[in-house]
Design an enzyme around this catalytic site. Structure first.
Site, PDB file in Angstrom:
ATOM      1  N   LYS A 136      84.728  44.051  -0.195  1.00  0.00           N
ATOM      2  CA  LYS A 136      85.799  44.968   0.198  1.00  0.00           C
ATOM      3  C   LYS A 136      85.255  46.394   0.135  1.00  0.00           C
ATOM      4  O   LYS A 136      84.650  46.796  -0.863  1.00  0.00           O
ATOM      5  CB  LYS A 136      87.003  44.845  -0.730  1.00  0.00           C
ATOM      6  N   GLN A 137      85.482  47.147   1.198  1.00  0.00           N
ATOM      7  CA  GLN A 137      84.958  48.509   1.262  1.00  0.00           C
ATOM      8  C   GLN A 137      85.917  49.402   2.052  1.00  0.00           C
ATOM      9  O   GLN A 137      86.617  48.935   2.950  1.00  0.00           O
ATOM     10  CB  GLN A 137      83.585  48.508   1.942  1.00  0.00           C
TER      11      GLN A 137
END
Length: 353
Positions: free
Chosen positions: A240-241
């Protein structure tokens, strides 16, 4: 579920900018792009045991995006990270964690990511109905002055006992505590895999030096890309970014390793190319990149969410993990927003750039 959105109409004057772009620095042919058989291609010969593969298959097979290779995850841990009152005052129903699960189910999400307490309270009723992703560490907000350190809130086995099929964790790369966090989470991920659970890593940056007088590089493509690369190294199954908003963090802050030619060779200022660099750092797309939805800003939420989804999909990403833009609106509006974002990934006319 509504399936008739015209994405070009929603994007307006920016439609061609986002929908017609072709990535020429890192081409789509160099990536493993999401699809029906992505899991077999990536993990079929890996060290992940059959229980992990089953957990990943259940996550990717759930909801409106089931079987597409894409993910729509509802994350609600902001009650710890940002304080419960600040997070839920716009919609107090979500002080009750069961409503979080109801929202994820009604919207057709692949899974729901939340806290030990909120998921545990509803485990017998919902763990078999929608995949649980237990967020095992948090930055608590009551220390004064505020600090930025992710602390373990429970054990991996606690998550497994409640029926969770995955754990999620955050590392603040660049922070003074990052070395300890990397060690803690790499050990937690190893334990999760031994138990047959999947792993998702929030790869966030925290360092005062990353914000200069001229620019905030906490979402720079090169810095976040390197965080992603460390994340896949400790065997995160999904990254997740935040969506990148700029580039040249290493160069302009003047640290680490950089060369002008690396920027010229790999990317351009186009937001899809910047996101493509994030995807490339996830083993050329073999480990799925999900971008976060960001803050809720009211009327602009739908357009921002659709734009983020288009950028992520066309860059070769695996989907969105969107919380505040959904749960800070009335229930029906939250369902509608999540499903309209999912429509981007179901629209075969929107292809990898």
């Amino acid at each position: 579920m509504k399936m008739n959105d015209n994405i070009a109409d929603l994007l307006g004057k920016k439609a061609a900018f986002y929908l017609d772009h072709v990535c020429q620095k890192i081409t789509k042919d160099e990536l493993l792009t999401p699809g029906k058989y992505s899991l077999e291609k990536v993990f079929g010969d890996s060290n992940r045991n059959p229980q992990v593969l089953r957990s990943l298959a259940q996550l990717y097979g759930q909801g409106n995006l089931g079987g597409t290779g894409y993910l729509s995850i509802l994350p609600v841990d902001q009650g710890i990270e940002h304080s419960a009152v600040y997070s839920f005052y716009k919609n107090p129903d979500y002080f009750d964690p069961e409503n979080i699960l109801k929202l994820a189910l009604e919207a057709g999400c692949n899974g729901v990511a939340s806290t030990f307490g909120g998921l545990a309270l509803n485990a017998r009723k919902y763990a078999h109905r929608i995949p649980f992703i237990v967020k095992i560490n948090h930055n608590e907000l009551l220390s004064f002055p505020n600090k930025y350190d992710q602390t373990l809130f429970g054990k991996v086995k606690n998550a497994w006992d409640m029926g969770a099929l995955a754990i999620g964790a955050t590392i603040y790369f660049g922070s003074e505590e990052s070395d300890r966090q990397i060690k803690e989470i790499s050990e937690a991920f190893e334990h999760a895999h031994q138990l047959g659970m999947a792993t998702i890593l929030w790869c966030y940056l925290r360092n005062e030096a990353f914000k200069t007088a001229d620019q905030d590089y906490h979402s720079a493509a090169d810095l976040t890309g390197q965080a992603n690369h460390i994340g896949v190294t400790i065997q995160a199954d999904i990254i997740k970014q935040k969506l990148p908003t700029n580039n040249f963090g290493f160069k302009n802050i003047k640290f680490g390793k950089y060369d002008d030619t690396m920027y010229e060779a790999l990317t351009t200022p186009h937001p899809i190319d910047l996101c493509r660099l994030q995807v490339a750092n996830c083993y050329m797309g073999k480990i799925g990149l999900i971008n976060s939805g960001g803050d809720s800003k009211g009327e602009s939420d739908l357009l921002e969410a659709i734009t983020t989804a288009v950028i992520n999909k066309r860059a070769g990403g695996t989907g969105l993990i969107m919380g505040r833009k959904a749960f800070q609106h009335p229930f029906k509006d939250g369902v509608n927003l999540l499903q309209r974002v999912q429509n981007v990934y179901l629209d075969n006319k929107i292809t990898v750039a």
